[in-house]
Write a protein that holds these residues in place. Structure first.
Motif, PDB file in Angstrom:
ATOM      1  N   PRO A 188      -0.794 -11.435   5.522  1.00 60.50           N
ATOM      2  CA  PRO A 188      -1.156 -10.020   5.566  1.00 60.50           C
ATOM      3  C   PRO A 188      -0.091  -9.157   4.894  1.00 60.50           C
ATOM      4  O   PRO A 188       1.022  -9.614   4.631  1.00 60.50           O
ATOM      5  CB  PRO A 188      -1.245  -9.729   7.068  1.00 60.50           C
ATOM      6  N   HIS A 189      -0.453  -7.929   4.620  1.00 61.41           N
ATOM      7  CA  HIS A 189       0.499  -7.001   4.019  1.00 61.41           C
ATOM      8  C   HIS A 189       1.746  -6.892   4.906  1.00 61.41           C
ATOM      9  O   HIS A 189       1.650  -6.738   6.124  1.00 61.41           O
ATOM     10  CB  HIS A 189      -0.137  -5.618   3.866  1.00 61.41           C
ATOM     11  N   GLY A 190       2.895  -7.011   4.282  1.00 63.35           N
ATOM     12  CA  GLY A 190       4.140  -6.884   5.021  1.00 63.35           C
ATOM     13  C   GLY A 190       4.702  -8.184   5.548  1.00 63.35           C
ATOM     14  O   GLY A 190       5.770  -8.181   6.177  1.00 63.35           O
ATOM     15  N   GLU A 245       9.446  -4.291   6.733  1.00 66.68           N
ATOM     16  CA  GLU A 245       9.109  -2.908   7.052  1.00 66.68           C
ATOM     17  C   GLU A 245      10.183  -2.006   6.461  1.00 66.68           C
ATOM     18  O   GLU A 245      11.378  -2.281   6.612  1.00 66.68           O
ATOM     19  CB  GLU A 245       9.024  -2.692   8.570  1.00 66.68           C
TER      20      GLU A 245
END
Length: 380
Positions: A188-190, A245
């Motif tokens: 997934p993104h991140g 993040e």
């Protein structure tokens, strides 16, 4: 018979002991890698202990894994036992071997996070207590392939513990092509696949921040992680994922595909889950591993050492998991209770990374041969 420390010329004998119980043997390079553990060398600890016969040959053994810990800028050391192998004809030898392990100096803790049901009661009689107190008997698993897991339970019920002799004729069961030809990771993104664990990498900076949180933590720094990932006997490098993040790593997960025995389904073993306070890294990374388990050939995902803090941070994911275990697989004796109070271990703090049984490379040929035989039988 006497107990003495392990020497390099014992390695063939240690392999014979491992083969006698169906555990994976190590190559000469693998034994040297284990001996080159930077933490062990720093304090000059033994590689382990053996019970020897009149010809000085190993008859039983206990390995000694030293972990370096960090607390408030200080380096501390803990010792965890691994590969306790005592053949039936030497019943009773586990006690002097474990006592030799407990008598070693220079460590703040003697512990195991991987005791089996037979050995669990012995640790208490030798002065170790169940630990972590609330979760020492708990393991979590998430089912990916219910049919394979059911098949594994039926095989275990039918065969129980498979002897080394039977293993030679039975061969590996419950395999699939993805174990050797995994699909691409679905991240997934991140979430990223970490390949660079140099000192100046984002991983190195993440460890620097993690080690400053004021809690006792096993060293996951770049040097130690490079050593952990360099095990020459692993057919595939363990999977190291990171949560990014605001341009920096806020959490990591380490996992490997394993197969407990020839009759068990393959599992994706979560070896480590770490996250900086205030971020959502741990549940996201765990979900990512579960999402990718089928593509890696695993029938289930398992987390074999937990603390109340990790359970809390997993949230709903922990509540949806199957509870495994049923006996105290974590036991410890501390020389400094105050130091240990802030320790929140994961399987990495124990022996899981080096003692999980990887899928043997030769099993691919067995699987292909059985597939071919089944195909010919269906056409006959």
């Amino acid at each position: 018979m006497i107990v003495r420390t392990i020497r390099a010329d014992d390695y063939p004998g240690l392999n014979r002991l491992h083969a006698s119980v169906g555990w994976p043997q190590r190559s000469p390079d693998g034994w040297r890698w284990l001996a080159d553990n930077p933490a062990r060398r720093e304090i000059g600890a033994p590689e382990g202990w053996v019970l020897v016969d009149a010809a000085d040959r190993p008859c039983a053994m206990l390995g000694n894994l030293i972990q370096r810990f960090v607390l408030d800028g200080r380096s501390l050391y803990g010792a965890t036992g691994f590969s306790i192998i005592v053949p039936p004809q030497h019943k009773g030898a586990s006690r002097p071997l474990i006592q030799a392990f407990l008598d070693q100096p220079g460590v703040f803790a003697h512990y195991t996070l991987n005791a089996n049901a037979r050995s669990a009661s012995l640790y208490g009689r030798l002065g170790l207590r169940p630990w972590p107190e609330q979760t020492h008997a708990l393991k979590l698993s998430w089912t990916i392939d219910p049919l394979a897991c059911l098949h594994g339970r039926l095989l275990r019920r039918a065969y129980g513990r498979v002897s080394a002799e039977a293993a030679e004729t039975m061969g590996e069961r419950l395999m699939n092509r993805r174990l050797w030809r995994p699909g691409p990771l679905r991240l997934p993104h991140g979430v990223v696949d970490i390949r660079d664990v140099s000192d100046s990498s984002p991983y190195g900076r993440f460890w620097g921040t993690l080690s400053e949180q004021g809690a006792l933590i096993a060293d996951r720094g770049a040097e130690m992680m490079r050593w952990r990932l360099a095990d020459p006997d692993l057919p595939r490098r363990p999977l190291l994922l990171g949560r990014v993040e605001d341009g920096r790593l806020t959490g990591t997960a380490l996992a490997m595909t394993a197969k407990t025995s020839i009759i068990d389904p393959p599992s994706l073993e979560i070896i480590d889950l770490q996250g900086l306070p205030g971020f959502d890294a741990i549940p996201l990374l765990a979900r990512t591993l579960i999402r990718n388990a089928r593509g890696l050939g695993a029938a289930k995902v398992r987390l074999q050492a937990l603390t109340p803090d990790l359970l809390s941070r997993l949230g709903d994911l922990a509540r949806s998991a199957r509870r495994e275990g049923g006996w105290g697989h974590g036991h410890a004796a501390f020389s400094d209770e105050a130091v240990a109070a802030s320790w929140s271990p994961t399987p990495l703090d124990g022996d899981y990374l080096m003692c999980n049984r990887p899928v043997p490379p030769a099993a691919e040929r067995q699987w292909a041969r059985r597939r071919a035989q089944a195909s010919r039988a269906s056409k006959a």
